[in-house]
Design an enzyme around this catalytic site. Structure first.
Site, PDB file in Angstrom:
ATOM      1  N   CYS A 211      12.460 -37.778  -4.385  1.00  0.00           N
ATOM      2  CA  CYS A 211      12.962 -36.851  -3.364  1.00  0.00           C
ATOM      3  C   CYS A 211      12.195 -37.089  -2.060  1.00  0.00           C
ATOM      4  O   CYS A 211      10.978 -36.929  -2.010  1.00  0.00           O
ATOM      5  CB  CYS A 211      12.780 -35.411  -3.820  1.00  0.00           C
ATOM      6  SG  CYS A 211      13.237 -34.226  -2.553  1.00  0.00           S
TER       7      CYS A 211
ATOM      8  N   LYS B  98      -9.947   1.888  11.869  1.00  0.00           N
ATOM      9  CA  LYS B  98     -10.099   1.597  10.441  1.00  0.00           C
ATOM     10  C   LYS B  98      -9.911   0.094  10.233  1.00  0.00           C
ATOM     11  O   LYS B  98      -8.816  -0.429  10.387  1.00  0.00           O
ATOM     12  CB  LYS B  98      -9.046   2.382   9.658  1.00  0.00           C
ATOM     13  CG  LYS B  98      -9.220   2.327   8.172  1.00  0.00           C
ATOM     14  CD  LYS B  98      -8.230   3.283   7.508  1.00  0.00           C
ATOM     15  CE  LYS B  98      -8.343   3.196   6.005  1.00  0.00           C
ATOM     16  NZ  LYS B  98      -8.002   1.859   5.503  1.00  0.00           N
TER      17      LYS B  98
ATOM     18  N   LEU C  49     -10.968   7.390   1.198  1.00  0.00           N
ATOM     19  CA  LEU C  49     -10.527   8.500   2.036  1.00  0.00           C
ATOM     20  C   LEU C  49      -9.096   8.905   1.714  1.00  0.00           C
ATOM     21  O   LEU C  49      -8.267   8.075   1.353  1.00  0.00           O
ATOM     22  CB  LEU C  49     -10.608   8.099   3.517  1.00  0.00           C
ATOM     23  CG  LEU C  49     -11.993   7.761   4.047  1.00  0.00           C
ATOM     24  CD1 LEU C  49     -11.919   7.407   5.528  1.00  0.00           C
ATOM     25  CD2 LEU C  49     -12.963   8.914   3.824  1.00  0.00           C
TER      26      LEU C  49
ATOM     27  N   CYS D 178      13.100 -28.870  -7.126  1.00  0.00           N
ATOM     28  CA  CYS D 178      13.816 -30.133  -7.177  1.00  0.00           C
ATOM     29  C   CYS D 178      13.101 -30.997  -8.207  1.00  0.00           C
ATOM     30  O   CYS D 178      11.906 -31.250  -8.074  1.00  0.00           O
ATOM     31  CB  CYS D 178      13.785 -30.796  -5.802  1.00  0.00           C
ATOM     32  SG  CYS D 178      14.257 -32.533  -5.870  1.00  0.00           S
TER      33      CYS D 178
ATOM     34  N   ASP E 231       0.830  -1.205   0.000  1.00  0.00           N
ATOM     35  CA  ASP E 231       0.000   0.000   0.000  1.00  0.00           C
ATOM     36  C   ASP E 231       0.869   1.262   0.000  1.00  0.00           C
ATOM     37  O   ASP E 231       0.540   2.249  -0.649  1.00  0.00           O
ATOM     38  CB  ASP E 231      -0.905   0.018   1.229  1.00  0.00           C
ATOM     39  CG  ASP E 231      -1.962  -1.063   1.154  1.00  0.00           C
ATOM     40  OD1 ASP E 231      -2.808  -1.125   2.041  1.00  0.00           O
ATOM     41  OD2 ASP E 231      -1.940  -1.851   0.184  1.00  0.00           O
TER      42      ASP E 231
ATOM     43  N   GLU F 273       3.844   1.630  -1.291  1.00  0.00           N
ATOM     44  CA  GLU F 273       4.389   1.865  -2.632  1.00  0.00           C
ATOM     45  C   GLU F 273       3.325   2.459  -3.550  1.00  0.00           C
ATOM     46  O   GLU F 273       3.587   3.355  -4.348  1.00  0.00           O
ATOM     47  CB  GLU F 273       4.937   0.555  -3.213  1.00  0.00           C
ATOM     48  CG  GLU F 273       6.251   0.149  -2.593  1.00  0.00           C
ATOM     49  CD  GLU F 273       6.663  -1.274  -2.955  1.00  0.00           C
ATOM     50  OE1 GLU F 273       7.792  -1.447  -3.388  1.00  0.00           O
ATOM     51  OE2 GLU F 273       5.835  -2.195  -2.814  1.00  0.00           O
TER      52      GLU F 273
HETATM   53 ZN   LIG Z   1      14.913 -33.234  -3.738  1.00  0.00          ZN
END
Ligand SMILES: [Zn+2]
Length: 694
Positions: free
Chosen positions: A454, A131, A94, A448, A44, A46
């Site tokens: 894995c 707010k 606002l 991965c 906000d 930015e």
């Molecule tokens: Zn892995």
């Protein structure tokens, strides 16, 4: 003016115009991300910076302002998915005050504006209201009944979200008479307020999203906006939205509105509207400032998110006198609290591998108090972020709660960097299995690629499979899964269904009874609703909602696996990105074999063969035989469609057959049916019997 001066003047103008155009485009873009997609890309602060720069340039070069400049509009054009509602009084946003000094400036502007109108300026009284971090809506009540509710939209025209608002539990449907009971309720009443998501609901929603490997919402406001703009009110109902009224705007002559805004809040309470209880009358600006300071920390104890204080002039006659700019009313201002930040040390950085292989860097912090909670971990997001911050283990860092819920590391305090700190290298190999990480073209995450083996991915996938909203396998939790993986008994979800009692009994702390319970729970999970099964597969972008949509169209894993990208994308609510992810999932060999195994083990969801229950009796007593290839559905789906309608599907043509459905290349069954005088229908005739439109 010399030729040269003119030239530099011209250059300056062109440069400013270019900047104005660029800022306008940026602001429009970010408004769309914020209001329509509920997925802002910038904070906000930015956004406010961009907006203020544009306002400033337009103020200094009024002739360069574009007629359709974002400073001249509020919000964004309403989406076409909802009906449009024209606000009786524009629903403006606002102006902000970012500091207590800016509150003084706001008061000075008020006094000046009133003096310009030759109005007598006595002491100004104010009302301070917390707010709430939600979104504004306008509600219409006719003869005391809730009639219509609309979002802000562009301030002039909003979206009709009446149906979704009806799911908000504390939004009154019928009003109490504010005075003596015999007095009629006003014919027309417009009330404004804030729709918000309580902290507890917000945290639960984000937890569920993270479990689905979906990005969480950055703050409760985005989550509330997304929930309110669901196409299906039942989805909105699941999100537990709540409401606070903050203003009485339009009334008919039957009621006498209080001139004091503070009094009108009490008036709203008498009607039965929920009003945030900490609002306070302030005699002067000092009391306003005291209120802002008082609530800076205290607000974190509330069950809803607040990001500032709304200050309004109490005298509503001044509202009319002061009016509004194109952007915001002059008689109110939103004081914004600075984002909550704290400095602490990074004790470790760990790279966690998720279910889909995405590697997420997590900073483990020396615990620190932030916005009312103790923070121990913070996200470092991705490799780019680590490089940008040059963050290192041992560093003192500033952490912030974005939307004050999810902490992130925003900067490194280089003055406190230890002498021998080392640059933090993002791993090139999976920290769990050692596979070389990959990053596909437009993605920020490294993954991965060792999807099948894995250990971290395997574990997370199985955890997801057994979770409540997936296959809901009671008694199989994280620690049992870890034991089973370590014992080499499971490496994917289908292995769960091959487990034997003897195998389970080899595990530590596993008794006879528990083993039986585990097997029974696994068996029971085989016939969970198909949507749960689709969700359990863990296909990217397929959360619970999408899984339900897919289960509405495809009635087995096999038919989903066989569907083309176009077919999947044509399901209402499912777009090309999801279709692509689904197609990619089923194209991978390990997934194909997983699905075959699941089918062989009878893990088919309720859409599976024996699980099909008739939902109507339109085809009761009718027997069908299918022959040849249908273009719009496979054999299994066609047979299930018949069974669902109470009919029977058999494989050979006999005298008892009522219909032969012929597709392309029907084969010998057609001749047999003709011989027996059985009714032959084609695919489109079959579809119309099923009640499926062409
Ligand atoms: Zn892995």
């Amino acid at each position: 003016m010399s030729q040269l001066e003119k030239l530099s003047d011209w250059e300056e103008t062109a440069r400013v115009q270019e900047r104005i155009n660029w800022l306008s485009r940026q602001i429009e873009h970010h408004r769309f991300r914020y209001y329509i997609l509920s997925q802002p890309e910038i904070t906000d602060e930015e956004f406010d910076r961009l907006f203020r720069e544009l306002e400033d340039l337009e103020g200094r070069y009024p002739r360069l302002r574009n007629p359709d400049s974002p400073t001249q509009k509020v919000g964004v054009p309403p989406s076409t998915e909802f009906g449009q509602v024209r606000h009786r009084v524009p629903l403006l946003s606002l102006a902000n005050a970012m500091s207590l000094e800016e509150l003084d400036k706001w008061e000075e502007r008020l006094v000046r504006a009133l003096k310009n109108q030759d109005m007598e300026v006595g002491p100004l009284n104010y009302v301070c209201e917390l707010k709430i971090d939600g979104l504004s809506i306008a509600l219409t009540y006719r003869n005391g009944l809730f009639e219509q509710g609309a979002t802000r939209g562009n301030g002039e025209v909003g979206e009709d979200v009446t149906l979704n608002l009806k799911t908000v539990v504390n939004l009154p449907y019928r009003l109490n008479p504010p005075g003596p009971a015999e007095k009629p309720l006003p014919e027309m009443l417009e009330v404004r307020g804030e729709i918000y998501m309580p902290k507890a609901s917000f945290e639960a929603l984000n937890k569920a999203l993270i479990a689905e490997d979906e990005p969480p919402f950055a703050n409760p406001r985005n989550a509330a906006s997304g929930a309110l703009r669901q196409k299906d009110p039942r989805q909105t109902a699941k999100r537990n939205l709540a409401f606070f009224a903050y203003g009485l705007y339009v009334t008919d002559k039957t009621i006498k509105e209080p001139l004091s805004h503070f009094e009108s809040l009490n008036f709203l309470k008498k009607f039965g509207f929920p009003v945030e209880v900490h609002g306070r009358f302030a005699k002067n600006m000092q009391e306003v400032k005291d209120y802002c300071s008082e609530w800076e920390q205290k607000r974190h104890e509330l069950p809803y998110q607040t990001d500032g204080v709304v200050i309004k002039a109490d005298n509503r006659l001044l509202w009319q006198a002061l009016g509004a700019t194109a952007h915001s009313p002059r008689w109110a201002v939103a004081f914004k609290y600075p984002p909550e930040e704290a400095e602490t040390l990074i004790e470790d950085v760990r790279f966690e591998v998720g279910r889909t292989g995405a590697v997420t860097p997590i900073a483990w912090l020396k615990p620190v108090k932030l916005a009312g909670t103790t923070v121990k971990r913070a996200s470092l997001h991705n490799a780019d972020q680590i490089k940008r911050l040059d963050v290192r283990i041992g560093d003192a860092v500033v952490v912030r709660k974005a939307g004050e819920i999810i902490p992130e590391v925003v900067s490194v305090n280089l003055k406190r960097r230890p002498a021998q700190s080392e640059v933090l290298h993002y791993p090139t190999k999976c920290p769990v299995c050692g596979a070389h990480l990959e990053r596909s073209g437009n993605e920020v995450a490294f993954r991965c690629p060792n999807t099948a083996a894995c250990p971290s991915q395997v574990r997370r996938r199985i955890e997801h499979w057994v979770s409540r909203s997936a296959m809901d396998v009671d008694g199989v939790g994280e620690s049992l899964i870890e034991q089973l993986i370590n014992a080499g008994l499971i490496k994917n979800a289908s292995d769960l269904y091959r487990l034997t009692k003897e195998q389970l009994l080899t595990l530590e702390r596993m008794g006879e009874k528990s083993a039986e319970n585990v097997l029974a729970a696994l068996h029971a999970s085989k016939k969970r609703p198909l949507a749960n099964l689709f969700f359990a597969l863990g296909i990217r972008h397929v959360g619970q909602g999408v899984a339900e949509l897919l289960a509405g169209r495809f009635d087995s894993i096999a038919s989903l696996a066989k569907a083309s990208k176009e077919e999947i994308a044509s399901v209402e609510g499912v777009g090309p990105t999801i279709a692509q992810a689904v197609a990619e999932y089923f194209a991978e060999a390990p997934n194909q074999s997983l699905i075959k195994e699941l089918e062989a083990l009878g893990v088919t969801g309720e859409g599976g063969e024996e699980g099909v229950q008739p939902v109507s009796q339109e085809l009761a007593g009718k027997t069908f035989v299918l022959s040849g290839t249908l273009n719009t559905m496979d054999r299994t789906s066609a047979e299930k469609a018949i069974k669902r309608r109470g009919g029977r599907a058999t494989s050979s043509v006999t005298k008892k057959t009522n219909y032969l459905v012929v597709g392309d290349n029907p084969g010998s069954k057609l001749a047999k049916a003709q011989e027996l005088g059985i009714t032959v229908i084609d695919e489109s005739g079959f579809r119309s019997m099923l009640g499926i439109a062409d």
